[in-house]
Design a protein around this motif. Sequence first.
Motif, PDB file in Angstrom:
ATOM      1  N   ASP A  15      -4.142   4.062   0.619  1.00  0.00           N
ATOM      2  CA  ASP A  15      -4.737   2.728   0.678  1.00  0.00           C
ATOM      3  C   ASP A  15      -4.981   2.103  -0.689  1.00  0.00           C
ATOM      4  OD1 ASP A  15      -4.876   2.772   3.491  1.00  0.00           O
ATOM      5  OD2 ASP A  15      -6.721   3.941   3.394  1.00  0.00           O
ATOM      6  N   ASP A  16      -5.114   2.923  -1.739  1.00  0.00           N
ATOM      7  CA  ASP A  16      -5.427   2.369  -3.053  1.00  0.00           C
ATOM      8  C   ASP A  16      -4.611   3.055  -4.138  1.00  0.00           C
ATOM      9  OD1 ASP A  16      -6.610   0.831  -5.008  1.00  0.00           O
ATOM     10  OD2 ASP A  16      -8.308   2.197  -5.250  1.00  0.00           O
ATOM     11  N   PRO A  17      -3.528   2.445  -4.537  1.00  0.00           N
ATOM     12  CA  PRO A  17      -2.983   1.196  -4.008  1.00  0.00           C
ATOM     13  C   PRO A  17      -2.278   1.427  -2.670  1.00  0.00           C
ATOM     14  CG  PRO A  17      -1.521   2.059  -5.686  1.00  0.00           C
ATOM     15  CD  PRO A  17      -2.717   2.978  -5.639  1.00  0.00           C
ATOM     16  N   PRO A  18      -2.088   0.361  -1.903  1.00  0.00           N
ATOM     17  CA  PRO A  18      -1.442   0.526  -0.589  1.00  0.00           C
ATOM     18  C   PRO A  18       0.071   0.660  -0.739  1.00  0.00           C
ATOM     19  CG  PRO A  18      -2.015  -1.767  -0.937  1.00  0.00           C
ATOM     20  CD  PRO A  18      -2.528  -1.011  -2.133  1.00  0.00           C
ATOM     21  N   LEU A  19       0.538   1.888  -0.866  1.00  0.00           N
ATOM     22  CA  LEU A  19       1.963   2.147  -1.059  1.00  0.00           C
ATOM     23  C   LEU A  19       2.566   2.722   0.218  1.00  0.00           C
ATOM     24  CD1 LEU A  19       1.894   3.809  -4.601  1.00  0.00           C
ATOM     25  CD2 LEU A  19       2.277   1.396  -4.036  1.00  0.00           C
ATOM     26  N   ARG A  20       3.723   2.212   0.572  1.00  0.00           N
ATOM     27  CA  ARG A  20       4.430   2.716   1.751  1.00  0.00           C
ATOM     28  C   ARG A  20       4.852   4.168   1.524  1.00  0.00           C
ATOM     29  NH1 ARG A  20       5.662  -2.436   0.575  1.00  0.00           N
ATOM     30  NH2 ARG A  20       6.009  -3.956   2.232  1.00  0.00           N
ATOM     31  N   PRO A  21       4.918   4.959   2.596  1.00  0.00           N
ATOM     32  CA  PRO A  21       5.454   6.316   2.454  1.00  0.00           C
ATOM     33  C   PRO A  21       6.946   6.268   2.136  1.00  0.00           C
ATOM     34  CG  PRO A  21       4.775   5.882   4.743  1.00  0.00           C
ATOM     35  CD  PRO A  21       4.455   4.656   3.941  1.00  0.00           C
ATOM     36  N   LEU A  22       7.417   7.297   1.480  1.00  0.00           N
ATOM     37  CA  LEU A  22       8.843   7.387   1.181  1.00  0.00           C
ATOM     38  C   LEU A  22       9.619   7.712   2.455  1.00  0.00           C
ATOM     39  CD1 LEU A  22       8.906   9.343  -2.197  1.00  0.00           C
ATOM     40  CD2 LEU A  22       9.008   6.879  -1.829  1.00  0.00           C
ATOM     41  N   PRO A  23      10.897   7.338   2.499  1.00  0.00           N
ATOM     42  CA  PRO A  23      11.727   7.723   3.650  1.00  0.00           C
ATOM     43  C   PRO A  23      11.720   9.244   3.817  1.00  0.00           C
ATOM     44  CG  PRO A  23      12.899   6.173   2.234  1.00  0.00           C
ATOM     45  CD  PRO A  23      11.652   6.576   1.498  1.00  0.00           C
ATOM     46  N   GLY A  24      11.772   9.697   5.062  1.00  0.00           N
ATOM     47  CA  GLY A  24      11.713  11.127   5.355  1.00  0.00           C
ATOM     48  C   GLY A  24      12.736  11.954   4.603  1.00  0.00           C
ATOM     49  N   ASP A  48       7.857   1.233  -3.084  1.00  0.00           N
ATOM     50  CA  ASP A  48       7.058   0.181  -2.467  1.00  0.00           C
ATOM     51  C   ASP A  48       7.469  -1.191  -2.999  1.00  0.00           C
ATOM     52  OD1 ASP A  48       4.571  -0.333  -0.697  1.00  0.00           O
ATOM     53  OD2 ASP A  48       4.235  -1.539  -2.502  1.00  0.00           O
ATOM     54  N   VAL A  49       7.685  -1.282  -4.285  1.00  0.00           N
ATOM     55  CA  VAL A  49       8.131  -2.556  -4.869  1.00  0.00           C
ATOM     56  C   VAL A  49       9.520  -2.908  -4.350  1.00  0.00           C
ATOM     57  CG1 VAL A  49       8.812  -3.689  -7.027  1.00  0.00           C
ATOM     58  CG2 VAL A  49       6.639  -2.448  -6.880  1.00  0.00           C
ATOM     59  N   ALA A  50      10.398  -1.927  -4.232  1.00  0.00           N
ATOM     60  CA  ALA A  50      11.738  -2.189  -3.685  1.00  0.00           C
ATOM     61  C   ALA A  50      11.635  -2.720  -2.264  1.00  0.00           C
ATOM     62  CB  ALA A  50      12.579  -0.910  -3.715  1.00  0.00           C
ATOM     63  N   ALA A  51      10.721  -2.160  -1.476  1.00  0.00           N
ATOM     64  CA  ALA A  51      10.530  -2.647  -0.101  1.00  0.00           C
ATOM     65  C   ALA A  51      10.062  -4.100  -0.109  1.00  0.00           C
ATOM     66  CB  ALA A  51       9.537  -1.755   0.632  1.00  0.00           C
ATOM     67  N   GLN A  52       9.178  -4.435  -1.026  1.00  0.00           N
ATOM     68  CA  GLN A  52       8.729  -5.828  -1.143  1.00  0.00           C
ATOM     69  C   GLN A  52       9.893  -6.742  -1.506  1.00  0.00           C
ATOM     70  OE1 GLN A  52       4.922  -6.530  -3.264  1.00  0.00           O
ATOM     71  NE2 GLN A  52       4.789  -4.288  -3.397  1.00  0.00           N
ATOM     72  N   ALA A 179       4.009 -12.317  -8.507  1.00  0.00           N
ATOM     73  CA  ALA A 179       3.081 -11.829  -7.489  1.00  0.00           C
ATOM     74  C   ALA A 179       3.123 -10.304  -7.388  1.00  0.00           C
ATOM     75  CB  ALA A 179       3.402 -12.462  -6.140  1.00  0.00           C
ATOM     76  N   ILE A 180       4.324  -9.738  -7.404  1.00  0.00           N
ATOM     77  CA  ILE A 180       4.461  -8.280  -7.345  1.00  0.00           C
ATOM     78  C   ILE A 180       3.833  -7.640  -8.584  1.00  0.00           C
ATOM     79  CG2 ILE A 180       6.123  -6.380  -7.432  1.00  0.00           C
ATOM     80  CD1 ILE A 180       7.954  -8.124  -5.633  1.00  0.00           C
ATOM     81  N   GLY A 181       4.030  -8.279  -9.729  1.00  0.00           N
ATOM     82  CA  GLY A 181       3.504  -7.743 -10.985  1.00  0.00           C
ATOM     83  C   GLY A 181       1.989  -7.649 -11.025  1.00  0.00           C
ATOM     84  N   GLU A 182       1.313  -8.433 -10.196  1.00  0.00           N
ATOM     85  CA  GLU A 182      -0.145  -8.413 -10.186  1.00  0.00           C
ATOM     86  C   GLU A 182      -0.705  -7.063  -9.737  1.00  0.00           C
ATOM     87  OE1 GLU A 182      -1.289 -11.796  -7.868  1.00  0.00           O
ATOM     88  OE2 GLU A 182      -0.673 -13.219  -9.429  1.00  0.00           O
ATOM     89  N   GLY A 183       0.081  -6.277  -9.021  1.00  0.00           N
ATOM     90  CA  GLY A 183      -0.370  -4.951  -8.599  1.00  0.00           C
ATOM     91  C   GLY A 183      -0.009  -3.842  -9.564  1.00  0.00           C
ATOM     92  N   ALA A 184       0.547  -4.196 -10.716  1.00  0.00           N
ATOM     93  CA  ALA A 184       1.061  -3.182 -11.645  1.00  0.00           C
ATOM     94  C   ALA A 184      -0.021  -2.240 -12.153  1.00  0.00           C
ATOM     95  CB  ALA A 184       1.772  -3.853 -12.812  1.00  0.00           C
ATOM     96  N   ASP A 185      -1.183  -2.758 -12.498  1.00  0.00           N
ATOM     97  CA  ASP A 185      -2.223  -1.899 -13.060  1.00  0.00           C
ATOM     98  C   ASP A 185      -2.644  -0.816 -12.068  1.00  0.00           C
ATOM     99  OD1 ASP A 185      -2.174  -3.297 -15.420  1.00  0.00           O
ATOM    100  OD2 ASP A 185      -3.973  -4.489 -14.990  1.00  0.00           O
ATOM    101  N   ARG A 186      -2.760  -1.178 -10.811  1.00  0.00           N
ATOM    102  CA  ARG A 186      -3.150  -0.196  -9.794  1.00  0.00           C
ATOM    103  C   ARG A 186      -2.047   0.840  -9.598  1.00  0.00           C
ATOM    104  NH1 ARG A 186      -4.851  -3.435  -4.647  1.00  0.00           N
ATOM    105  NH2 ARG A 186      -5.593  -1.424  -3.900  1.00  0.00           N
ATOM    106  N   ARG A 187      -0.788   0.385  -9.619  1.00  0.00           N
ATOM    107  CA  ARG A 187       0.326   1.339  -9.470  1.00  0.00           C
ATOM    108  C   ARG A 187       0.391   2.287 -10.660  1.00  0.00           C
ATOM    109  NH1 ARG A 187       2.755  -3.462  -7.151  1.00  0.00           N
ATOM    110  NH2 ARG A 187       3.573  -4.036  -9.208  1.00  0.00           N
ATOM    111  N   LEU A 188       0.203   1.746 -11.859  1.00  0.00           N
ATOM    112  CA  LEU A 188       0.226   2.590 -13.055  1.00  0.00           C
ATOM    113  C   LEU A 188      -0.922   3.602 -13.035  1.00  0.00           C
ATOM    114  CD1 LEU A 188       1.168  -0.090 -15.716  1.00  0.00           C
ATOM    115  CD2 LEU A 188       2.365   2.085 -15.409  1.00  0.00           C
ATOM    116  N   ALA A 189      -2.102   3.158 -12.629  1.00  0.00           N
ATOM    117  CA  ALA A 189      -3.245   4.073 -12.550  1.00  0.00           C
ATOM    118  C   ALA A 189      -2.984   5.172 -11.538  1.00  0.00           C
ATOM    119  CB  ALA A 189      -4.511   3.288 -12.194  1.00  0.00           C
TER     120      ALA A 189
END
Length: 199
Positions: A15-24, A48-52, A179-189
Amino acid sequence: MTAPGAASLATDALDDPPLRPLPGQAAVLLERADAPPRLVAHLRAVHDVAAQLVVWAQRHCPDLEFDAEAVLFGAATHDIGKVLHPAELSGPGSRHEAAGRELLLTYGVPAGLARFAGTHASWTAPGTGVADLLVSLADKVWKNRRVPELEDLVVARLAGADGRPAWQWFMELDEALTAIGEGADRRLAYQTSHPLTRR
């Protein structure tokens, strides 16, 4: 203490950050390769970014032809070669690219999917398709890195697909990437919170 397995890190709810699971299939391959937690976290962020990007492209340019599942698999495995070149997890280097492609091939992954491990940093190479460009773009934008040359190539494919002028596509893509870049800090953390090794 041993870190969680790659398959668990790749697929557990987040949930934090909200990242999709990887393909099986990707999760199984990462477990088989004994991928370190930091690598799995990176792949999850890029996937997750690729999915977006896939959702955005399908919604805004339905005439753009590409294999969405291939993009998602490519993003989920593009750096798998770093299991063989772990120094490149925390430093520069490109040896993981060819090594990753070869590793995926030895695991029985078709060449058309294994290619992303070798092409994600070579977006100007002959034969680069839309799927390759989207994986490359995701691998940059996940941390809010903008590469004008790469973005121009994506804009050209968008404009070529539906005939709208490149300047219009530039503006639309820029808005989406911002818009996607706004989540970068959470993804990096999230990525840096995971250790470089499993042990």
